[in-house]
Design a protein around this motif. Structure first.
Motif, short mmCIF file in Angstrom:
data_model
loop_
_atom_site.label_atom_id
_atom_site.label_comp_id
_atom_site.label_asym_id
_atom_site.label_seq_id
_atom_site.Cartn_x
_atom_site.Cartn_y
_atom_site.Cartn_z
N GLY A 1 0.81 -1.19 0.00
CA GLY A 1 0.00 0.00 0.00
C GLY A 1 0.85 1.25 0.00
O GLY A 1 2.06 1.20 -0.24
N HIS A 2 0.21 2.35 0.29
CA HIS A 2 0.90 3.64 0.36
C HIS A 2 0.19 4.49 1.40
O HIS A 2 -0.97 4.24 1.74
CB HIS A 2 0.93 4.34 -1.00
CG HIS A 2 -0.44 4.57 -1.57
ND1 HIS A 2 -1.20 5.68 -1.29
CD2 HIS A 2 -1.19 3.80 -2.38
CE1 HIS A 2 -2.35 5.60 -1.91
NE2 HIS A 2 -2.38 4.46 -2.59
N ARG A 3 0.91 5.46 1.92
CA ARG A 3 0.33 6.38 2.89
C ARG A 3 1.01 7.73 2.75
O ARG A 3 2.17 7.80 2.34
CB ARG A 3 0.48 5.84 4.31
CG ARG A 3 1.91 5.66 4.77
CD ARG A 3 1.99 5.08 6.18
NE ARG A 3 3.37 4.79 6.53
CZ ARG A 3 4.26 5.69 6.92
NH1 ARG A 3 3.92 6.96 7.02
NH2 ARG A 3 5.49 5.33 7.22
N PRO A 4 0.27 8.79 3.06
CA PRO A 4 0.91 10.11 3.01
C PRO A 4 1.89 10.28 4.16
O PRO A 4 1.72 9.68 5.23
CB PRO A 4 -0.27 11.08 3.13
CG PRO A 4 -1.37 10.29 3.72
CD PRO A 4 -1.13 8.85 3.40
N PHE B 1 5.53 -2.67 1.21
CA PHE B 1 5.05 -4.04 1.05
C PHE B 1 5.48 -4.84 2.28
O PHE B 1 6.42 -4.46 2.98
CB PHE B 1 5.58 -4.71 -0.23
CG PHE B 1 7.05 -4.99 -0.23
CD1 PHE B 1 7.55 -6.16 0.34
CD2 PHE B 1 7.93 -4.10 -0.80
CE1 PHE B 1 8.92 -6.41 0.34
CE2 PHE B 1 9.30 -4.34 -0.80
CZ PHE B 1 9.78 -5.50 -0.24
N THR B 2 4.80 -5.94 2.53
CA THR B 2 5.20 -6.86 3.59
C THR B 2 5.34 -8.26 2.99
O THR B 2 4.67 -8.62 2.02
CB THR B 2 4.17 -6.92 4.75
OG1 THR B 2 2.90 -7.32 4.25
CG2 THR B 2 4.04 -5.57 5.43
N LEU B 3 6.25 -9.02 3.59
CA LEU B 3 6.45 -10.43 3.25
C LEU B 3 6.39 -11.22 4.54
O LEU B 3 6.96 -10.80 5.55
CB LEU B 3 7.81 -10.66 2.59
CG LEU B 3 8.02 -10.07 1.21
CD1 LEU B 3 9.46 -10.31 0.76
CD2 LEU B 3 7.06 -10.69 0.21
N PRO B 4 5.75 -12.38 4.52
CA PRO B 4 5.70 -13.20 5.73
C PRO B 4 7.01 -13.97 5.94
O PRO B 4 7.81 -14.13 5.03
CB PRO B 4 4.56 -14.17 5.44
CG PRO B 4 4.62 -14.36 3.95
CD PRO B 4 5.03 -12.99 3.41
N THR B 5 7.18 -14.46 7.14
CA THR B 5 8.28 -15.36 7.44
C THR B 5 7.97 -16.71 6.80
O THR B 5 6.84 -17.19 6.85
CB THR B 5 8.43 -15.53 8.97
OG1 THR B 5 8.67 -14.24 9.51
CG2 THR B 5 9.56 -16.46 9.32
#
Length: 150
Positions: A126-129, A138-142
Motif C-alpha cells: 500500500g501507500h500512505r501520506p 510491502f510486507t512479506l511473511p516469514t
C-alpha cells in the motif's frame, strides 16, 4: 517434543532507515541492504523476493518523482515477517498499486510491471501520506524453516 523449533524467529524486531540518492544508483544499494539485513539476522522472509520488490519500489521512486531530494528506505524485520517502505517527496499515490489494472500489461513494453509484481508477490502492500510526500510499502511473511532453500 524435543528438538529445534522449525518456526523459531528472532523475538525482537530490528529496523533500518537510510537516505538514498535520487538516482538509479540507489537501486543496488537498497537491494544489498535488504539482502544483508535478512542474511545477518537469519530472518525467515524470502530474501530474493524482498530484494526484487525493494528494487521495484526504489526504481519507481527514482523514475516517477522529480527533483534531487533523497529518497528514504525503511526496512523493518519482525518475528512475523518484514516490511519495506520507500519514502519519496511526491504526495501523489502510485497508480494501480492496490487495485488491478483494467487491461493486461503490454508484453512488448519494458516498463509497467513493477506494481503488478509488488501486488502479486507480497502478502500486503500500500501507500500512505507522509509529512514530506508519501511512503509506498510491502510486507512479506516469514517462511517456515522447512520450506527455505538450503
Amino acid at each position: 517434543m524435543n528438538g529445534p523449533a522449525l518456526y523459531e524467529r528472532p523475538a525482537a524486531s530490528a529496523s533500518w532507515r537510510i537516505a538514498l540518492p535520487h538516482s538509479a544508483a540507489a537501486v543496488p544499494v537498497a537491494r544489498a541492504l535488504v539482502r544483508t539485513a535478512l542474511a545477518e539476522l537469519d530472518h525467515g522472509a524470502d530474501s530474493d523476493t524482498a530484494e526484487l520488490l525493494t528494487a521495484e519500489l526504489v526504481a519507481n521512486a527514482v523514475e516517477h518523482t522529480t527533483g534531487d531530494a533523497p529518497i528514504e528506505l525503511v526496512v523493518e524485520l519482525l518475528p512475523t515477517g518484514c516490511q519495506v517502505e520507500v519514502h519519496d517527496p511526491d504526495p501523489a499515490p502510485p497508480g494501480h498499486l492496490t487495485r488491478p489494472l483494467d487491461t493486461e500489461p503490454d508484453p512488448w513494453q519494458e516498463h509497467g510491471r513493477g506494481l503488478l509484481l509488488i501486488r502479486a508477490l507480497s502478502s500486503s502492500c500500500g501507500h500512505r501520506p507522509t509529512e514530506s510526500g508519501k511512503a509506498v510499502w510491502f510486507t512479506l511473511p516469514t517462511v517456515p524453516a522447512q520450506r527455505r532453500r538450503a
